[in-house]
Design an enzyme around this catalytic site. Structure first.
Site, PDB file in Angstrom:
ATOM      1  N   ALA A  57      35.336  43.105  25.818  1.00 11.44           N
ATOM      2  CA  ALA A  57      35.612  43.487  24.428  1.00 11.44           C
ATOM      3  C   ALA A  57      34.328  44.049  23.842  1.00 11.44           C
ATOM      4  O   ALA A  57      33.235  43.534  24.096  1.00 11.44           O
ATOM      5  CB  ALA A  57      36.089  42.282  23.621  1.00 11.44           C
ATOM      6  N   GLU A  61      34.746  39.360  34.006  1.00 13.88           N
ATOM      7  CA  GLU A  61      34.695  39.214  32.553  1.00 13.88           C
ATOM      8  C   GLU A  61      33.276  39.222  31.981  1.00 13.88           C
ATOM      9  O   GLU A  61      33.113  39.099  30.776  1.00 13.88           O
ATOM     10  CB  GLU A  61      35.431  37.944  32.112  1.00 13.88           C
ATOM     11  CG  GLU A  61      36.934  38.109  32.063  1.00 13.88           C
ATOM     12  CD  GLU A  61      37.612  37.141  31.094  1.00 13.88           C
ATOM     13  OE1 GLU A  61      36.913  36.447  30.325  1.00 13.88           O
ATOM     14  OE2 GLU A  61      38.846  37.070  31.127  1.00 13.88           O
ATOM     15  N   GLY A 106      28.673  38.936  32.448  1.00 16.48           N
ATOM     16  CA  GLY A 106      28.304  39.716  31.285  1.00 16.48           C
ATOM     17  C   GLY A 106      28.115  41.188  31.580  1.00 16.48           C
ATOM     18  O   GLY A 106      28.523  41.703  32.625  1.00 16.48           O
ATOM     19  N   GLU A 113      64.028  38.267  51.343  1.00 12.68           N
ATOM     20  CA  GLU A 113      65.123  38.472  52.285  1.00 12.68           C
ATOM     21  C   GLU A 113      65.881  37.167  52.534  1.00 12.68           C
ATOM     22  O   GLU A 113      67.121  37.172  52.633  1.00 12.68           O
ATOM     23  CB  GLU A 113      64.574  39.007  53.611  1.00 12.68           C
ATOM     24  CG  GLU A 113      63.800  40.316  53.479  1.00 12.68           C
ATOM     25  CD  GLU A 113      62.305  40.127  53.284  1.00 12.68           C
ATOM     26  OE1 GLU A 113      61.535  40.944  53.816  1.00 12.68           O
ATOM     27  OE2 GLU A 113      61.913  39.160  52.597  1.00 12.68           O
ATOM     28  N   CYS A 157      60.831  36.948  58.414  1.00 12.17           N
ATOM     29  CA  CYS A 157      62.052  37.480  57.803  1.00 12.17           C
ATOM     30  C   CYS A 157      62.724  38.500  58.719  1.00 12.17           C
ATOM     31  O   CYS A 157      63.946  38.643  58.711  1.00 12.17           O
ATOM     32  CB  CYS A 157      61.735  38.120  56.456  1.00 12.17           C
ATOM     33  SG  CYS A 157      61.221  36.931  55.204  1.00 12.17           S
ATOM     34  N   LEU A 171      37.126  29.643  31.184  1.00 13.41           N
ATOM     35  CA  LEU A 171      37.701  30.642  32.092  1.00 13.41           C
ATOM     36  C   LEU A 171      39.061  30.193  32.639  1.00 13.41           C
ATOM     37  O   LEU A 171      39.385  30.387  33.819  1.00 13.41           O
ATOM     38  CB  LEU A 171      36.744  30.953  33.246  1.00 13.41           C
ATOM     39  CG  LEU A 171      35.351  31.451  32.844  1.00 13.41           C
ATOM     40  CD1 LEU A 171      34.519  31.731  34.096  1.00 13.41           C
ATOM     41  CD2 LEU A 171      35.429  32.697  31.976  1.00 13.41           C
TER      42      LEU A 171
END
Length: 348
Positions: free
Chosen positions: A164, A278, A280, A57, A94, A218
């Protein structure tokens, strides 16, 4: 729900386009865009450019004044994709700015659940005599800011699971002294995707087993953006502190607490609104079993391992959102059912 005409929808859609430009730079704040309209035309626009900087804004009103349109503000409508703030944080409220500039009308896509706002911005505008309409393109804004909204609704970070796996369902082979390196499942292209996902989260979490086995950094290296805060679960105090994850590339938090307490601390004390898990496999599965996750990004590589560490298993009611093919690799996205803020629209 207020009613909106075609022009309201058109200008709010432009505000959404502007809001998207803040991705990767504004978190833990939300992505917000603002458009100011008078005499049937846009007289100023802006978006939240970076965390700690002026809000959408403020930038839209400044743009209006730069264009020489300040005289039109008292007859103008401001379209803003999230409720204007009503508190002093890193910037002034704002809502007070909009009141001070005497705008006639405000169209707000979505109420802000952040406790310091949560309806107070809308109330302040209405108390000043400004006409306020709420709910224009609300679902689209919820999809854009699902991490921010989920965090401040559930009081924990929005959680994305990422791993993965091979085509036959393993995330790694069995490590031996003769073969100590992890199985290579991601290629150069999907590695870029992983780093992009990291950039879109405030923090990244792994267990001590992953740190010992892979000694990962990481960090973000193949995409432009800020490194996430690194979070390590080390309940058995196996780490020495000399591992790469404890270097100075990004802040690192180390916990020996139950996951529920970790999430509460990240949200309440560190202002973490989104968390990427991520690994294990045990850590990932623990979030699934606790039904404490929101999105999952699974890369399926065109290789078979035949044996090794089994990949985590999502519940059968996980909602499939999309499958994207990168050459011979697939990225499959799921969402956990039951989050009313998710609308079936992938956030990436």
């Amino acid at each position: 729900m207020d009613s909106f005409d075609d022009n309201d929808i058109r200008y709010m859609r432009r505000a959404l386009q502007l809001a998207e430009l803040g991705r990767y730079r504004v978190s833990p704040n939300p992505m917000v865009g603002a458009v100011i309209v008078a005499d049937g035309r846009i007289i100023g626009e802006g978006y939240h450019l970076k965390f700690g900087g002026p809000h959408a804004e403020v930038n839209a009103i400044a743009d209006t004044e730069r264009r020489g349109n300040a005289r039109l503000l008292p007859q103008a409508t401001i379209y803003v994709s999230l409720e204007p703030c009503a508190h002093t944080g890193k910037t002034p409220p704002c809502a007070d700015l909009i009141v001070g500039k005497r705008l006639r009308r405000a169209v707000v896509a979505c109420r802000d659940p952040f406790p310091a706002v949560d309806g107070k911005g809308i109330e302040r505008l209405r108390d000043a005599g400004i006409e306020v309409a709420v709910g224009c393109l609300q679902h689209e804004v919820e999809a854009l800011n699902v991490k921010f909204l989920t965090a401040h609704t559930l009081h924990r970070p929005y959680i994305t699971l990422k791993w993965a796996q091979s085509a036959d369902g393993f995330i790694d082979h069995r490590r031996t002294t003769e073969n100590p390196l992890p199985a290579k499942l991601s290629d150069l292209l999907t590695s870029v995707f992983v780093h992009r996902v990291r950039t879109d989260h405030d923090a990244i979490l792994v267990g001590s087993g992953t740190v010992i086995a892979d000694n990962p950094r990481l960090t973000v290296r193949t995409w432009t953006g800020q490194n996430p805060v690194r979070v390590v679960i080390d309940r058995r105090h196996r780490l020495t502190g000399s591992e790469i994850v404890f270097n100075g590339d990004a802040p690192t938090l180390r916990y020996d607490l139950p996951l529920r307490d970790v999430l509460a601390d990240l949200y309440n004390r560190h202002n973490i609104t989104s968390l990427l898990i991520e690994g294990g496999a045990e850590i990932l599965q623990s979030f699934i079993d606790a039904d404490t996750w929101d999105s999952a990004q699974i890369e399926v590589a065109p290789v078979t391992l035949n044996d090794g560490v089994f990949a985590p298993k999502l519940t059968k009611n996980a909602v499939h959102l999309s499958t994207t093919t990168f050459r011979y690799h697939q990225i499959i996205e799921y969402q956990r059912p039951g989050n009313p803020l998710t609308s079936g629209v992938p956030y990436l």
